[in-house]
Design an enzyme around this catalytic site. Structure first.
Site, mmCIF file in Angstrom:
data_model
loop_
_atom_site.group_PDB
_atom_site.id
_atom_site.type_symbol
_atom_site.label_atom_id
_atom_site.label_comp_id
_atom_site.label_asym_id
_atom_site.label_seq_id
_atom_site.Cartn_x
_atom_site.Cartn_y
_atom_site.Cartn_z
ATOM 1 N N GLY A 40 36.116 34.260 16.899
ATOM 2 C CA GLY A 40 34.900 34.748 16.224
ATOM 3 C C GLY A 40 33.583 34.154 16.337
ATOM 4 O O GLY A 40 32.561 34.648 15.882
ATOM 5 N N GLY A 41 33.860 32.698 16.924
ATOM 6 C CA GLY A 41 32.628 32.173 17.167
ATOM 7 C C GLY A 41 31.607 31.729 16.000
ATOM 8 O O GLY A 41 32.198 31.743 14.585
ATOM 9 N N HIS A 431 18.750 64.406 0.785
ATOM 10 C CA HIS A 431 17.815 64.223 -0.713
ATOM 11 C C HIS A 431 18.664 63.845 -1.823
ATOM 12 O O HIS A 431 19.694 64.406 -2.060
ATOM 13 C CB HIS A 431 17.026 65.323 -1.144
ATOM 14 C CG HIS A 431 16.025 64.907 -2.312
ATOM 15 N ND1 HIS A 431 14.958 64.074 -2.473
ATOM 16 C CD2 HIS A 431 16.026 65.367 -3.465
ATOM 17 C CE1 HIS A 431 14.280 63.947 -3.472
ATOM 18 N NE2 HIS A 431 15.196 64.873 -4.127
HETATM 19 P P1 FAD Z 1 29.044 32.254 19.404
HETATM 20 O O1 FAD Z 1 29.281 33.103 18.107
HETATM 21 O O2 FAD Z 1 28.165 30.808 19.067
HETATM 22 O O3 FAD Z 1 30.357 31.735 19.991
HETATM 23 C C1 FAD Z 1 30.426 30.725 20.790
HETATM 24 C C2 FAD Z 1 32.090 30.319 21.033
HETATM 25 O O4 FAD Z 1 31.919 29.249 22.080
HETATM 26 C C3 FAD Z 1 32.157 29.445 19.811
HETATM 27 O O5 FAD Z 1 33.442 30.012 19.031
HETATM 28 C C4 FAD Z 1 32.514 28.001 20.333
HETATM 29 O O6 FAD Z 1 33.616 27.194 19.436
HETATM 30 C C5 FAD Z 1 32.947 28.337 21.775
HETATM 31 N N1 FAD Z 1 32.501 27.257 22.652
HETATM 32 C C6 FAD Z 1 31.194 26.680 22.928
HETATM 33 N N2 FAD Z 1 31.491 25.621 24.044
HETATM 34 C C7 FAD Z 1 32.724 25.672 24.195
HETATM 35 C C8 FAD Z 1 33.597 24.733 25.223
HETATM 36 N N3 FAD Z 1 33.063 23.891 25.930
HETATM 37 N N4 FAD Z 1 35.089 25.117 25.097
HETATM 38 C C9 FAD Z 1 35.468 25.890 24.302
HETATM 39 N N5 FAD Z 1 34.828 26.728 23.657
HETATM 40 C C10 FAD Z 1 33.460 26.776 23.499
HETATM 41 N N6 FAD Z 1 23.446 37.906 14.153
HETATM 42 C C11 FAD Z 1 23.581 39.077 13.653
HETATM 43 O O7 FAD Z 1 23.395 39.753 14.801
HETATM 44 N N7 FAD Z 1 23.541 39.394 12.405
HETATM 45 C C12 FAD Z 1 23.697 38.300 11.359
HETATM 46 O O8 FAD Z 1 23.599 38.730 10.112
HETATM 47 C C13 FAD Z 1 23.595 37.058 11.498
HETATM 48 N N8 FAD Z 1 23.689 36.192 10.796
HETATM 49 C C14 FAD Z 1 23.711 35.022 11.087
HETATM 50 C C15 FAD Z 1 23.890 33.857 10.048
HETATM 51 C C16 FAD Z 1 24.042 32.532 10.299
HETATM 52 C C17 FAD Z 1 24.009 31.310 9.241
HETATM 53 C C18 FAD Z 1 23.907 32.190 11.633
HETATM 54 C C19 FAD Z 1 23.758 30.742 12.027
HETATM 55 C C20 FAD Z 1 23.874 33.186 12.757
HETATM 56 C C21 FAD Z 1 23.705 34.429 12.386
HETATM 57 N N9 FAD Z 1 23.618 35.418 13.560
HETATM 58 C C22 FAD Z 1 23.583 36.645 13.162
HETATM 59 C C23 FAD Z 1 23.619 35.090 14.786
HETATM 60 C C24 FAD Z 1 25.025 35.208 15.489
HETATM 61 O O9 FAD Z 1 25.937 34.400 14.898
HETATM 62 C C25 FAD Z 1 25.196 34.769 17.098
HETATM 63 O O10 FAD Z 1 24.130 35.491 17.701
HETATM 64 C C26 FAD Z 1 26.253 35.125 17.810
HETATM 65 O O11 FAD Z 1 27.470 34.602 16.863
HETATM 66 C C27 FAD Z 1 26.320 34.885 19.190
HETATM 67 O O12 FAD Z 1 27.432 35.044 19.723
HETATM 68 P P2 FAD Z 1 28.001 34.289 20.958
HETATM 69 O O13 FAD Z 1 29.376 35.064 21.316
HETATM 70 O O14 FAD Z 1 26.863 34.290 21.899
HETATM 71 O O15 FAD Z 1 28.370 32.793 20.614
#
Ligand code: FAD
Ligand code: NAD
Length: 452
Positions: A40-41, A431
């Protein structure tokens, strides 16, 4: 010899990575996805979901505590909040979604490997967990490693200096909080704590909050922050923190905690990306319209590729890359990516902003002229349409208003489908709803608004 061989390896199980894995699995691609954390990141574990849960809780608390000051005739004894319980509730939602994402990946046939990944070469990755290490080789690799909070050298994270991750896990409401950075995260979380009773001060370097947008759009948010008792310092710089005081170039701010939200940086370090010498776009991994990096067979998606750092953009890129790996002919041709800032009121933007595209005009419709807004005690905010003079095509829509995030799909749909002012004006809008204001803004642009 690799321990695991597969066709597609995805580094990172955030919204970009896990959607890529699910779609790839559905397409019959032999897929492995690696993450050092929970599936879920950022979004699911320490971002979108937890922040929206706390925004909801704070909003409910604020509404109850202020019931007697509202005109509805409701009175309640003074309520209390047990933040530890609120956070436990938020964590239970995160847990449910972790399990849900794992289940969806499994159902699609994608294998999840827990551990930290590092490139050995363009086809091989080493995954380490504790003392164990194994290698995975793949024909295609997707970098979906996301982003992390930017740390200011003068305010290193730790103790009272919080990133969004720690702020989302506080179990006691601080008496005072200084928020450095009045962007998306700072304002969403600053509003949470203001509604829970914390004295909040926002320190923003630019001349207004949410500087990505014009003040015409952000004014209702600034006015509401003022109503909530939040002090906003603009054109201000934090200089350091000592003994419960944040020093800024505009004076001192007493603060139990300091939340630093000055942007996010791509997670490229420690993954071996430097050794691959992939072309960068500033600090981000450079991609083309197929999310292809400068090395054949390596894709990058989501936050690691730069702005807009939004979960739904990462998901859309992840889905597209899975289709590409399956040999389908697709490319990134989205007309608009909606962005929602879940402040109070919420801000939604989709497509072009005013004056961004030549030959366009902007027309607005205020919620003061919307019956539904009056019935919810919130007349603050507006709708805006940016439209092309030559053919009346709607190229941008912005809105600020309570609960407006739920209308964002209508904005993207209109722009993706190439709707013009006449299409939206001729569509019957229910509405009484706030959505009528979009129709009215289009009617107004055509010179015959009905309710203003
Ligand atoms: P991420 O979600 O960052 O996932 C990357 C994953 O890669 C992580 O689980 C990490 O553990 C893993 N990883 C990294 N390096 C390694 C490695 N070397 N080996 C193994 N695993 C690794 N966006 C919205 O659209 N709406 C919102 O309401 C919103 N609210 C947010 C609120 C907060 C407080 C924050 C911080 C962000 C918010 N965002 C929101 C932004 C959103 O979270 C990100 O844009 C989104 O999570 C990006 O997804 P991603 O898959 O690129 O990366
Ligand atoms: P941001 O870019 O939205 O805001 C950072 C703010 O900090 C800006 O206003 C900037 O002017 C200010 N700033 C920078 N340096 C400063 C300094 N030294 N002192 C004072 N102010 C300073 O960044 P964020 O709020 O950290 O969010 C990061 C990313 O996460 C965003 O780009 C956004 O795409 C994503 N996000 C999205 C949502 C959402 O979609 N609802 C919510 C949260 C985060």
């Amino acid at each position: 010899m690799s321990d695991i061989e597969c066709k597609l390896l995805i580094i990172g199980a955030g919204p970009g990575g896990y959607v890529c894995a699910i779609r790839a699995g559905q397409l019959g691609i032999d897929t492995v996805i690696v993450d050092e954390g929970e599936p879920g990141g950022t979004c699911l574990n320490v971002g979108c979901i937890p922040s929206k849960a706390l925004i909801h809780a704070a909003d409910e608390f604020y509404k109850i505590t202020h019931a007697s000051q509202r005109p509805l005739g409701i009175s309640v004894p003074q309520p209390k909040i047990d933040l530890a319980k609120t956070v436990a509730w938020k964590d239970s939602i995160v847990k449910r979604l972790n399990t849900g994402v794992s289940g969806l990946m499994k159902k699609a046939g994608a294998r999840f490997v827990s551990g930290s990944a590092r490139f050995v070469d363009g086809k091989t990755v080493l995954v380490r967990k504790g003392d164990e290490e194994h290698s995975i080789s793949a024909e295609f690799i997707v970098i979906a490693s996301g982003s992390a909070p930017v740390e200011l050298p003068i305010l290193p994270f730790g103790g009272p200096i919080l990133s969004s991750t720690e702020a989302l896990a506080l179990t006691e409401v601080p008496d005072s909080l200084a928020v450095v950075g009045g962007g998306y995260i700072g304002l969403e979380l600053g509003t949470v704590f203001a509604k829970l009773g914390t004295e909040v001060t926002v320190v923003e370097a630019e001349d207004h909050i949410l500087p990505l947008y014009d003040t015409g759009l952000t004014r209702p948010v600034a006015e509401r922050l003022d109503e909530l008792g939040v002090t906003v310092m603009t054109g201000a710089r934090a200089l350091g923190f000592e003994d419960g005081t944040l020093q800024t170039d505009q004076g001192e701010v007493a603060a139990d905690k300091v939340l630093v939200t000055v942007g996010r940086r791509p997670r490229t370090v420690g993954i071996g990306i430097e050794e691959l010498a992939l072309t960068q776009d500033g600090p981000f991994v450079k991609i083309d319209r197929y999310c292809q990096t400068s090395m054949r067979g390596i894709y990058a998606i989501g936050d690691v590729t730069g702005e807009p750092m939004l979960a739904h953009r990462a998901m859309a890129q992840g889905e597209m890359v899975a289709e590409l790996v399956a040999g389908h002919s697709v490319e990134w041709d989205k007309r608009a990516i909606p962005a929602v800032c879940f402040t109070d009121p919420e801000v939604v933007t989709c497509g072009a902003l005013p004056d961004e595209v030549e030959g366009t005009k902007t027309t607005l419709f205020p919620f003061q002229a919307n019956g539904r807004a009056m019935t919810t005690e919130r007349e603050d905010g507006l709708f805006r349409v940016v439209w092309r003079e030559s053919d009346h095509a709607v190229v941008g829509i912005q809105a600020v208003g309570e609960g407006i995030s739920e209308l964002s799909a209508a904005f993207s749909l209109a722009i993706e489908m190439g709707a013009c002012l006449e299409d939206i004006s001729a569509t019957v809008h229910a509405h009484p709803t706030r959505s009528e204001s979009l129709q009215e803004a289009c009617l107004r642009a055509l010179g015959h608004a009905l309710h203003i």
